[in-house]
Design a protein around this motif. Sequence first.
Motif, PDB file in Angstrom:
ATOM      1  N   THR A   1       0.794  -1.223   0.000  1.00 41.41           N
ATOM      2  CA  THR A   1       0.000   0.000   0.000  1.00 41.41           C
ATOM      3  C   THR A   1       0.828   1.275   0.000  1.00 41.41           C
ATOM      4  N   SER A   2       2.165   1.140  -0.082  1.00 39.51           N
ATOM      5  CA  SER A   2       2.995   2.348  -0.084  1.00 39.51           C
ATOM      6  C   SER A   2       4.265   2.139  -0.909  1.00 39.51           C
ATOM      7  N   LYS A   3       4.810   3.240  -1.381  1.00 40.70           N
ATOM      8  CA  LYS A   3       6.082   3.205  -2.106  1.00 40.70           C
ATOM      9  C   LYS A   3       7.212   2.799  -1.165  1.00 40.70           C
ATOM     10  N   GLU A   4       7.107   3.191   0.084  1.00 44.44           N
ATOM     11  CA  GLU A   4       8.108   2.815   1.072  1.00 44.44           C
ATOM     12  C   GLU A   4       8.176   1.285   1.201  1.00 44.44           C
ATOM     13  N   SER A   5       7.042   0.631   1.271  1.00 45.85           N
ATOM     14  CA  SER A   5       7.010  -0.837   1.345  1.00 45.85           C
ATOM     15  C   SER A   5       7.586  -1.467   0.090  1.00 45.85           C
ATOM     16  N   LEU A   6       7.297  -0.884  -1.050  1.00 50.06           N
ATOM     17  CA  LEU A   6       7.820  -1.395  -2.315  1.00 50.06           C
ATOM     18  C   LEU A   6       9.345  -1.292  -2.339  1.00 50.06           C
ATOM     19  N   LEU A   7       9.885  -0.190  -1.852  1.00 50.39           N
ATOM     20  CA  LEU A   7      11.335  -0.025  -1.789  1.00 50.39           C
ATOM     21  C   LEU A   7      11.971  -1.024  -0.825  1.00 50.39           C
ATOM     22  N   GLU A   8      11.336  -1.244   0.325  1.00 45.50           N
ATOM     23  CA  GLU A   8      11.868  -2.177   1.316  1.00 45.50           C
ATOM     24  C   GLU A   8      11.901  -3.609   0.780  1.00 45.50           C
ATOM     25  N   ASP A   9      10.887  -3.995   0.020  1.00 47.03           N
ATOM     26  CA  ASP A   9      10.766  -5.362  -0.478  1.00 47.03           C
ATOM     27  C   ASP A   9      11.357  -5.554  -1.874  1.00 47.03           C
ATOM     28  N   ALA A  10      11.940  -4.516  -2.450  1.00 44.31           N
ATOM     29  CA  ALA A  10      12.404  -4.550  -3.849  1.00 44.31           C
ATOM     30  C   ALA A  10      13.356  -5.705  -4.134  1.00 44.31           C
ATOM     31  N   GLY A  11      14.190  -6.070  -3.194  1.00 40.59           N
ATOM     32  CA  GLY A  11      15.130  -7.154  -3.412  1.00 40.59           C
ATOM     33  C   GLY A  11      14.490  -8.524  -3.535  1.00 40.59           C
ATOM     34  N   ALA A  12      13.299  -8.683  -2.988  1.00 40.52           N
ATOM     35  CA  ALA A  12      12.609  -9.976  -2.991  1.00 40.52           C
ATOM     36  C   ALA A  12      11.507 -10.062  -4.035  1.00 40.52           C
ATOM     37  N   ILE A  13      11.220  -8.964  -4.710  1.00 36.70           N
ATOM     38  CA  ILE A  13      10.107  -8.917  -5.665  1.00 36.70           C
ATOM     39  C   ILE A  13      10.634  -9.071  -7.090  1.00 36.70           C
ATOM     40  N   SER A  14       9.963  -9.918  -7.870  1.00 42.55           N
ATOM     41  CA  SER A  14      10.353 -10.033  -9.273  1.00 42.55           C
ATOM     42  C   SER A  14       9.438  -9.209 -10.178  1.00 42.55           C
ATOM     43  N   HIS A  15       8.160  -9.082  -9.813  1.00 43.15           N
ATOM     44  CA  HIS A  15       7.188  -8.346 -10.625  1.00 43.15           C
ATOM     45  C   HIS A  15       6.192  -7.622  -9.718  1.00 43.15           C
ATOM     46  N   PHE A  16       5.711  -6.475 -10.197  1.00 49.46           N
ATOM     47  CA  PHE A  16       4.607  -5.788  -9.520  1.00 49.46           C
ATOM     48  C   PHE A  16       3.728  -5.133 -10.569  1.00 49.46           C
ATOM     49  N   THR A  17       2.494  -4.862 -10.173  1.00 46.79           N
ATOM     50  CA  THR A  17       1.569  -4.218 -11.105  1.00 46.79           C
ATOM     51  C   THR A  17       1.832  -2.724 -11.096  1.00 46.79           C
ATOM     52  N   PRO A  18       2.139  -2.111 -12.236  1.00 49.42           N
ATOM     53  CA  PRO A  18       2.325  -0.663 -12.256  1.00 49.42           C
ATOM     54  C   PRO A  18       0.992   0.072 -12.139  1.00 49.42           C
ATOM     55  N   ASN A  19      -0.091  -0.634 -12.407  1.00 51.72           N
ATOM     56  CA  ASN A  19      -1.416  -0.029 -12.257  1.00 51.72           C
ATOM     57  C   ASN A  19      -1.834  -0.106 -10.800  1.00 51.72           C
ATOM     58  N   VAL A  20      -2.383   0.978 -10.302  1.00 54.19           N
ATOM     59  CA  VAL A  20      -2.845   1.028  -8.920  1.00 54.19           C
ATOM     60  C   VAL A  20      -4.323   0.658  -8.900  1.00 54.19           C
ATOM     61  N   TYR A  21      -4.674  -0.233  -7.983  1.00 51.47           N
ATOM     62  CA  TYR A  21      -6.057  -0.669  -7.828  1.00 51.47           C
ATOM     63  C   TYR A  21      -6.654  -0.041  -6.579  1.00 51.47           C
ATOM     64  N   ARG A  22      -7.942   0.173  -6.584  1.00 43.72           N
ATOM     65  CA  ARG A  22      -8.605   0.816  -5.448  1.00 43.72           C
ATOM     66  C   ARG A  22      -8.570  -0.049  -4.197  1.00 43.72           C
ATOM     67  N   PHE A  23      -8.607  -1.358  -4.366  1.00 42.50           N
ATOM     68  CA  PHE A  23      -8.555  -2.258  -3.220  1.00 42.50           C
ATOM     69  C   PHE A  23      -8.050  -3.613  -3.690  1.00 42.50           C
ATOM     70  N   GLY A  24      -7.683  -4.444  -2.744  1.00 45.75           N
ATOM     71  CA  GLY A  24      -7.254  -5.801  -3.045  1.00 45.75           C
ATOM     72  C   GLY A  24      -7.660  -6.709  -1.903  1.00 45.75           C
ATOM     73  N   THR A  25      -7.800  -7.978  -2.206  1.00 47.31           N
ATOM     74  CA  THR A  25      -8.161  -8.941  -1.170  1.00 47.31           C
ATOM     75  C   THR A  25      -7.237 -10.141  -1.245  1.00 47.31           C
ATOM     76  N   TYR A  26      -7.175 -10.856  -0.156  1.00 51.89           N
ATOM     77  CA  TYR A  26      -6.386 -12.080  -0.067  1.00 51.89           C
ATOM     78  C   TYR A  26      -7.324 -13.270  -0.122  1.00 51.89           C
ATOM     79  N   SER A  27      -6.809 -14.383  -0.630  1.00 50.57           N
ATOM     80  CA  SER A  27      -7.557 -15.638  -0.564  1.00 50.57           C
ATOM     81  C   SER A  27      -6.576 -16.789  -0.473  1.00 50.57           C
ATOM     82  N   ASP A  28      -7.020 -17.903   0.037  1.00 52.92           N
ATOM     83  CA  ASP A  28      -6.162 -19.089   0.158  1.00 52.92           C
ATOM     84  C   ASP A  28      -6.423 -20.060  -0.952  1.00 52.92           C
TER      85      ASP A  28
END
Length: 77
Positions: free
Chosen positions: A50-77
């Motif tokens: 939910t923040s650019k700060e989080s994206l920067l912190e996790d950048a080393g572990a992330i291979s892909h992210f959506t450049p489009n911003v969504y209004r909300f997101g949900t989790y599911s198992d």
Amino acid sequence: MNLQLLDVLVPKGINTYKKKHSKAICQGVLFVVREKAHFANGQVKGYILTSKESLLEDAGAISHFTPNVYRFGTYSD
């Protein structure tokens, strides 16, 4: 990756900094994955940021992210 680059890639829509324990409404969300294979079979195995700060912190572990911003997101198992 730095904040200036993120401002170009994701100019609006998500918070710049984390809103820990904040009652502020989140502007939007990004979806991220650790490996390209996590996109397989039409099901994404990733998480929500939910923040650019989080994206920067996790950048080393992330291979892909959506450049489009969504209004909300949900989790599911």
